[in-house]
Design an enzyme around this catalytic site. Structure first.
Site, mmCIF file in Angstrom:
data_model
loop_
_atom_site.group_PDB
_atom_site.id
_atom_site.type_symbol
_atom_site.label_atom_id
_atom_site.label_comp_id
_atom_site.label_asym_id
_atom_site.label_seq_id
_atom_site.Cartn_x
_atom_site.Cartn_y
_atom_site.Cartn_z
ATOM 1 C CG ASP A 72 -0.294 -0.064 2.520
ATOM 2 O OD1 ASP A 72 0.935 0.170 2.581
ATOM 3 O OD2 ASP A 72 -0.975 -0.319 3.518
ATOM 4 C CB SER A 73 0.170 4.719 -0.811
ATOM 5 O OG SER A 73 -0.810 5.114 0.137
ATOM 6 N N GLY A 74 1.029 3.625 2.212
ATOM 7 C CA GLY A 74 1.351 4.155 3.526
ATOM 8 C C GLY A 74 0.351 5.198 4.001
ATOM 9 C CG ASP A 106 -5.698 -5.693 1.720
ATOM 10 O OD1 ASP A 106 -6.343 -4.901 0.993
ATOM 11 O OD2 ASP A 106 -5.365 -5.404 2.891
#
Lengths: 379, 379
Positions: free
Chosen positions: B93-95, B267
C-alpha cells in the site's frame, strides 16, 4: 520396540555415560535434553519441528495440566500424547515444584499439600498418590515422585525435614505407581547443598530400587559450583544401571559439566524462554538479537546449521522481528535454540562413543568463549 | 514467466471475473486474496505455510516498513522479498491509510503529509513521490498511489476535496513510477459514499491509463450495503482489461458479494487477526474456539480440510491453547483461517470457470448459515 522400560549403558568416557532408554513409545538416546512442553505445547513450536530437531522425549508439567485443561479431561481425550499430538515418550514432573513456586495459599502436611490455583483460585489437593494418579491420567511414560523442593539457601534442619518427607513420599509414590512394565516412576534425590543429606537421600532411594533417579533441588539459584559439587557427591551413590535426570538444568555449559559427572537426562525452559526474549544459543555462544549490531547484518545465525531458523534467515530480519514483537521472531529463535540444544546433545553422545568427550566438549566450550561473529561491515 | 506486467481475463460469469496477472515474480490467479504481511511477516506464519495454503501474493504495509526496519535498510538487504523470504509477488500500500489512522501530529497539504511515528515520535514526510520511492526501495511488484482516504461518514465537501487531491496525487505517482514493465502502479478510486464522486474518480483515473485500479475508502465502518452500492456504481466505470482491487476487504461474505460485482483482488487482516483472537473461519461459518462448548470436543475444526491445522488438531486442544494464551493457538488458527480464505478463493475461481458462480457461492453461503457442528455428546 520394547514392551518394557529398560535402560542400557552403551559406552562410558570417564564418568560421562552414553545410554539408551527403550519403552513402548520410543527410544531415548542419552544424554538427552527434554524440551519443556508446559501446558501440552512446546511454546511457539509445532510438534513436528520439536521432533525434527531431534528430541526423543518432551516434558509436561503436571501442575499446569491438572489446572488446565484438567487431568481427567486429558484422559477422556485419549491422554496427553493424543491431545498434544506427540506420540513419542513424555516425562511429567510431579507438580510439586510448581505448587511451591506458583500456587497460592499452600498448606503442606505429611499427607500432601493443599493449594489454590494461580489461575482462578480454585482449591486443589495434591498427595503423592494423587500426583501419580494425575500422571497416569495424562498417560505419562516417565512419572516423577512428589517431593518437597527446598529453596536455597535454607537451614540444615529445614533441608533435612524436606528431604526425609520426600523419601517417605517416594515410597508412597512407588506403591501408588505399582507395576507398570512399559513405564517408569523416578525418585528424586533432595538434600539441598548439604553433602551428607544428598548421600542419605540417594542411598535411601537406591534401596527402593526405582527405575530411574532424578537429582532435584538444584538450579534453584545456587552457584554452578555448588550444583556440580552436589553432583560429584550424589552420582556415585546412584546405581550405574539406571538413568539419572538432573531436573531443570540448564545452560549448555551446565549440561556439559553435568554429563561429565554422570547425568543422563535434562530439561530446562531456557532454550524456549530465551527464544521468546530474543536470545539465540549458537556454537558461538549466546547471541542477543535485540542488539542493534544485527540491524544491517545479512548473515544468518549459523550458516552451517541444519536448522532453517539458524541457516536461512538473516540476523537483520530476526532483529527486526524481535524488535517489532512479531511472533515469528519467537518462533524462529525457539526453533534455533531447541535445534542447538539437540545438536549439542548429539555431539555429546557421539563424543562419548568415540572416547573423546573431554576433548570435544573443550572445543565446544572454546567456541562459546570465542564468541559471536565480528560486526558485519555493512554496519 | 512474463517479463511484463499483464492481466488476462480468462472467464466471466455475470460480472464475476476469473483472471490472471503475470509478472516476473509469478502469476496471480484472480479473484485473489492477499494475506497481510504488515511488517515483513504474516503474523504467526512461516512463509512456506503462506505459500502452501495457496497464496500467490502477499501485501506489505509501507507505513510500518518505512518506520521499522526502514525502506533504505530493506533495500540494502536486497529488498522485501529477500528480507522476508517471500520470492513471489508483493503488493504494497502507499502508507497513506496508516499515516492517517496510526501516526501522530499529521499535517496534510497539497504537497503531501508530515507526521510523527507512532513508535518513537520521529518526524517523517510522505509525498506521492516519496511513497513511490519507498515502494521502489522495498522492490514491491504492485505499488499503490498515495491517496487520502476519508472516514465515513464525512461531508460531501470533505469527500470531494479528498477525492480530487487523491486524483492529483495519482498523476504525480504515475510520473514518479515512470516506466517499469515488470511492475505496476495502481490508482485508487475515492469518493466516499457519494455515487457521483465515485464515478468522477473512476473516470479520471481511467483516463490516466494505469495498470490496475483499486477501490479505496470502503470497509471503513459503513454498512455492507453501502459498500456494495459503491461497487455497483464504480466497477462499470473501470476498464475491463485491468485488475480491480478492493482494499481492506473483508469477510468471506464481503468477498463473495464483491466478486459478484467485478472485483479481482482483496486484502484483509481479518483471517490473521481473528486467528490470534481464537476465531476460526470454516465452511460452517465462524467458530469461536474460546467457547466452552469445545472444551471436550475431540473433533477437528474441519475433517475435510487439506490444512493440518483444521484437520489434525482437536477442538478441545485448540480451545485449551487459546484459553491458555499459548502461541501455538494463534499459529494454528491463523493457518486455518488463511487456508480457508484461499480455499474460498479457489472455489470462487473454479465456479466462475464452470459458469456456476451464483449457484456455488449460494451453496457456500448456506453452509455458513447452517452454522457449526452440534455440540459434541462428550460435553
Amino acid at each position: 520396540m520394547s514392551s518394557e522400560f529398560t535402560f542400557k549403558l552403551l559406552a562410558t568416557d570417564g564418568k560421562a555415560r552414553r545410554g539408551e532408554i527403550t519403552m513402548p513409545r520410543g527410544t531415548i538416546r542419552t544424554p538427552a535434553f527434554m524440551p519443556v512442553g508446559t501446558g501440552g505445547t512446546v511454546k511457539a513450536m509445532y510438534m513436528d519441528q520439536v521432533r525434527g530437531v531431534g528430541a526423543d522425549i518432551i516434558l509436561g508439567n503436571t501442575y499446569h495440566l491438572m489446572l488446565r485443561p484438567g487431568a481427567e479431561r486429558v484422559a477422556r481425550l485419549g491422554g496427553l500424547h493424543d491431545f498434544a499430538r506427540w506420540p513419542h515418550p513424555i516425562l511429567t514432573d510431579s507438580g510439586g515444584f510448581q505448587v511451591m513456586s506458583l500456587s497460592k495459599l499452600r498448606k503442606l502436611s505429611e499427607k500432601g499439600v493443599t493449594f489454590r490455583s494461580h489461575i482462578d483460585g480454585a482449591p486443589y489437593e495434591m498427595s503423592p498418590e494423587r500426583s501419580i494418579e494425575i500422571q497416569g491420567l495424562l498417560d505419562s511414560d516417565i512419572q516423577m515422585q512428589l517431593d518437597e523442593c527446598t529453596a536455597l539457601p535454607s537451614t540444615p534442619k529445614e533441608i533435612q525435614r524436606a528431604m526425609e518427607l520426600s523419601l517417605r513420599w517416594a515410597e508412597r509414590c512407588k506403591t501408588a505407581f505399582g507395576d507398570q512394565p512399559g513405564k517408569a516412576m523416578f525418585g528424586i534425590v533432595q538434600g539441598g547443598d548439604i553433602p551428607d543429606m544428598r548421600v542419605r537421600s540417594a542411598q535411601a532411594l537406591k534401596a527402593l530400587d526405582l527405575k530411574g533417579y532424578a537429582v532435584g533441588g538444584l538450579a534453584v539459584g545456587e552457584p554452578q559450583e555448588v550444583m556440580l559439587d552436589m553432583l560429584d557427591i550424589t552420582c556415585p551413590e546412584l546405581p550405574q544401571d539406571k538413568p539419572r535426570y538432573l531436573m531443570g538444568v540448564g545452560t549448555p555449559d551446565d549440561i556439559v559439566k553435568s554429563v561429565a559427572r554422570g547425568i543422563d537426562m535434562f530439561d530446562c525452559v531456557m532454550p524456549t524462554r530465551a527464544g521468546r526474549h530474543g536470545l539465540a544459543y549458537t556454537r558461538r555462544g549466546k547471541v542477543n538479537l535485540r542488539n542493534a549490531r544485527h540491524a544491517d547484518d545479512p548473515r544468518p545465525l549459523d550458516e552451517e546449521s541444519d536448522c532453517p531458523a539458524a541457516r536461512d534467515y538473516s540476523r537483520a530480519y530476526l532483529h527486526h522481528l524481535i524488535k517489532s514483537g512479531e511472533s515469528l521472531g519467537a518462533m524462529l529463535l525457539t526453533w534455533n535454540n531447541l535445534s542447538y540444544y539437540q545438536q549439542l546433545m548429539s555431539e555429546i553422545r557421539a563424543s562419548i562413543e568415540a572416547g573423546r568427550f573431554a576433548d570435544r566438549t573443550a572445543e565446544i566450550s572454546e567456541g562459546w568463549a570465542r564468541g559471536d561473529l565480528p560486526v558485519h561491515p555493512a554496519r
